[in-house]
Design a protein around this motif. Sequence first.
Motif, short mmCIF file in Angstrom:
data_model
loop_
_atom_site.label_atom_id
_atom_site.label_comp_id
_atom_site.label_asym_id
_atom_site.label_seq_id
_atom_site.Cartn_x
_atom_site.Cartn_y
_atom_site.Cartn_z
N ARG A 1 0.69 -1.36 -0.15
CA ARG A 1 0.10 -0.06 -0.13
C ARG A 1 0.74 1.23 0.05
O ARG A 1 0.64 2.22 -0.73
CB ARG A 1 -0.86 -0.04 1.34
N LYS A 2 1.86 1.48 0.94
CA LYS A 2 2.57 2.65 0.88
C LYS A 2 3.52 2.48 -0.28
O LYS A 2 3.60 4.00 -0.73
CB LYS A 2 3.63 2.42 2.18
N ALA A 3 3.97 1.58 -0.84
CA ALA A 3 4.93 1.68 -1.95
C ALA A 3 3.90 2.16 -3.18
O ALA A 3 4.46 2.93 -4.11
CB ALA A 3 5.50 0.46 -2.42
N ILE A 4 2.69 1.86 -3.33
CA ILE A 4 1.69 2.19 -4.35
C ILE A 4 1.59 3.64 -4.26
O ILE A 4 1.51 4.43 -5.34
CB ILE A 4 0.68 1.28 -4.45
N GLN A 5 1.32 4.23 -2.99
CA GLN A 5 1.18 5.52 -2.74
C GLN A 5 2.12 6.63 -3.16
O GLN A 5 1.91 7.49 -3.98
CB GLN A 5 0.64 5.54 -1.23
N MET B 1 3.64 0.64 -12.78
CA MET B 1 3.99 2.12 -12.64
C MET B 1 3.52 2.38 -14.16
O MET B 1 2.98 3.55 -14.43
CB MET B 1 5.15 2.34 -12.06
N TYR B 2 4.31 1.79 -14.99
CA TYR B 2 4.13 2.19 -16.69
C TYR B 2 2.48 2.14 -16.93
O TYR B 2 2.21 3.36 -17.68
CB TYR B 2 5.03 1.32 -17.41
N CYS B 3 1.82 0.98 -16.55
CA CYS B 3 0.46 1.02 -16.91
C CYS B 3 -0.26 2.16 -16.39
O CYS B 3 -1.16 2.63 -16.89
CB CYS B 3 -0.10 -0.24 -16.60
N PHE B 4 -0.07 2.51 -15.11
CA PHE B 4 -0.88 3.59 -14.48
C PHE B 4 -0.44 4.68 -15.00
O PHE B 4 -1.59 5.56 -15.29
CB PHE B 4 -0.25 3.42 -12.81
N ALA B 5 0.55 5.13 -15.39
CA ALA B 5 0.92 6.26 -16.07
C ALA B 5 0.18 6.51 -17.38
O ALA B 5 -0.26 7.59 -17.91
CB ALA B 5 2.44 6.43 -16.52
N SER C 1 7.69 -6.32 -11.95
CA SER C 1 6.21 -6.35 -11.95
C SER C 1 5.79 -4.84 -11.44
O SER C 1 4.94 -4.50 -12.00
CB SER C 1 5.64 -7.49 -10.88
N PHE C 2 6.41 -4.38 -10.22
CA PHE C 2 5.94 -3.36 -9.80
C PHE C 2 6.49 -1.92 -10.71
O PHE C 2 5.38 -1.10 -11.07
CB PHE C 2 6.60 -2.89 -8.49
#
Length: 872
Positions: free
Chosen positions: A87-91, A123-127, A118-119
């Motif tokens: 959770r913290k890493a994703i935030q 991040m790329y997909c989220f962007a 994977s992480f």
Amino acid sequence: MKTAKQLVYDFVQQNAYRNEKGIDTLAIANELGMLRTNASALLNELVKEGKLIKTSTRPVYYRVLDNIRDNEEMSFQTLIGYDGSLRKAIQLAKAAILYPNQSLNVLISCKVGCGTTSFAYAMYCFARENGVIKKEAPYVKINCRHFSKNISVLDNELFGIGHDLNKSCFMKAKGGVLFLDNVDLLDAKQQSQLYTFLETNIIYSEDGTKSKECKDIFVIISQSPQSNMQFERIIPVIIELPELKDRSIKERFGLINHFFSNEASHSMRSIEVTSETIRALLLSDFDYNVKELKFEIKAACANAYVRVVRDIHQNIQVVVNDFKNQVRKSLIKLKNNHIEIEALLDSRNVLIYDQNDGYQTIDTTKHGNDMYLEISKQYNELLELGINDHGISDVITTHIQNLFKKYNYLKSYDSSLNLKQLSKIVDSRVIEIVSHFFQTSKKELGKNYRTNVFYGLCLHINSIISLKESQQRITNDQVVQIIQDHPSEYAASVQLASIIKDEFDLDLPVHEVALIAMFLIETEDQTKNNPVLLYILHGETTASSLRDTTNSLTQCYNAYSYDLALNIDTHKAMEEIKDLIMKIDKGQGVIVIYDMGSIKTMLETIEEETNIKIRLINMPITLIGIDIARRCSMESDIDYIYHLTHLEMNKMRNYEEKLNQVIVTLCHTGEGGAIQLKRYIDQYSKLNMKTIPLAISAKDELIHEVSELRKTYDIHCFVGTYDPKIFGIPFIPISKIFENSQEEIDRILMFEPISSSTFNYEDVYQYLSEQFKYVSISKLKSILPGIIDELNTIYHFNEDQRVGLFMHMACLVERLLDGKQSVPNIEKQKILSVFHDEYQSLSKIFKPLEKAFHIIIDDNEMTTILMIIKRI
């Protein structure tokens, strides 16, 4: 009327409110009266079409995509632990990506195997989904670990080939995401260039004369927590990913479910896993975290797949014994986590992972289905060789226990090996692959291999890849024996062959894999009681340099040297060489490579005085160099010198001492047998070769006697009651001499085939007697086999060619006796012109046939026969 897919979509859309997570497959199947597998397949199609999303839980829940709610969350929801340990890493990741004006570069700090790849991809997909970068924006990933053995290649990947900045990874990633994994493996110069870019958004060529500005790029880099690099000084956002041991039992359960589901999808089989197995995996510690957990599950599934490979309808059943001992032992820790684990398992004895419910996220390996295809391929190849089921089971079981390791290069290579010299003649990729294979095989097979086995494997694999030879070097019987007697070594070699296929696109046949296995079979130190190599060459360090190079490349350390100074006294040199040979001889003799001069005479004298076996190989490199240098001082035309030298070298290669050929007859006891055999050969042979009888049973004495004979004679062959197998001299058994007629003795002594006594023509005669009207079969029996054998002596037919020519000749006689004319052959002039001498020989050979049947074989027929013989 609505389709089944539309019915499923409508049902999910209308009923998803019942549960915030969504609806599972079983509920949908029950409500719509469908088979669970059919419902699962339709749901996965809707996910691929972007109409539904599914959870990473077990069971899987489906719901309709809510663009407002899900657009921001969908990328990170694919990660197990997105609402827990991550959770913290994703935030932090979201904050960095959505930062106003331009995203902030990110440093990921974690240990190996914690899910960095994977992480970063999430991040790329989220962007992309949030419009920070375009949908078609590039995603460039470079794993520095892959280039740890070749810094120059990494330079090219990072900063462009030949300092062409347009081909750098930074320019390739412009407008998108650049992910640099394991940057703590960069050297000082590469670190400096990366620092400069992160501070200025400008990349410079190595000499500093060229530069490029790259502002429109989002950089993600990863390093281990123990790294001494100071990227945190210039990268504002630092994300730490948790180790597997720091994740909750629930998250570990999610990861286990995810990996088993992937294997079900890859193998196209449902997988049944015992609850005991799940408990053991939940409690196990893995040095390489999530990645090692994934590989352990992959290996266990492969192991279980072998048991059902022949039954395509049988599910894969995984039990705790399919895992290594470390996993099984972890069950002793069950007491501390019993309540939490049992709540997850819900009293289930077996967990089933449906092949249609297997879900895919980011898979960093390019394999998958290949592993199961390899197991099937190996099974079929071994079956075709005639190996029994028990033997196949031993081989395949060992093979699949190692198979998953070809996807894993986490282990470091043995730094004690001196690879620098080897890399000059062996492809660096070969060294890297064999290094990893060498280390894992030593552990898996429990054997302490000598270092020279590693070097031998590198040289052998390099030659296979370079030459791509298809010639079988060992027989099928030898292959079967290796597989049956050494299944573990063969299975390890199959693993190496599969890696070679992936890396070099070279599919090694079974016999080549067995040849590789032979490197792993012999493990004892064999430096004792083996021959040794000695270089004796003129010059101060010529021989010693070759010695060092040989020992460095082979790691056998059985090469020695003597540098023959130009001004040394010959007698002194011989004494020094003699002392050296007596010192290095292990009891099996010395092979000497020498260049020129009186070295040969010295060595022959030393052999007589010491009774040490010495074998000489003349490599006149110094003499050739002297000759070229002398010509260069006299001639100005380089091509003249070059071609003249080649002529001289060809003469040297083709030169043979004109010794009289002899046949040596042998028997174990007394000279009587050898002498009688000599008399028989002398009486009936017309080869005019001298025959020398020897009656020596002691091999060393025989070697000495034959060595003396070779100084005067060229030994054509041994004939006798036993094969001494020395000096590569051919052997003919006494039985072959006396079981054939006296007229055949010269053919036997010249190693020509004697075929008429071995091939049975009776079936052919029976067929011809039923078909022919004019040919006398009894007359054909008495003449044609002899003619075919005479032709076979010249042309060495195989059985098919021999029978084919026999049938052609027999039918030709019938046709001519029937009065039928020959068909004109348009190739007649050309064939008879090119093969004029053979035409003359054939005419003589066929005379008895023409005379016996009163026929004439004209030039058209002779042309056809020549075309059959020459396969034109």
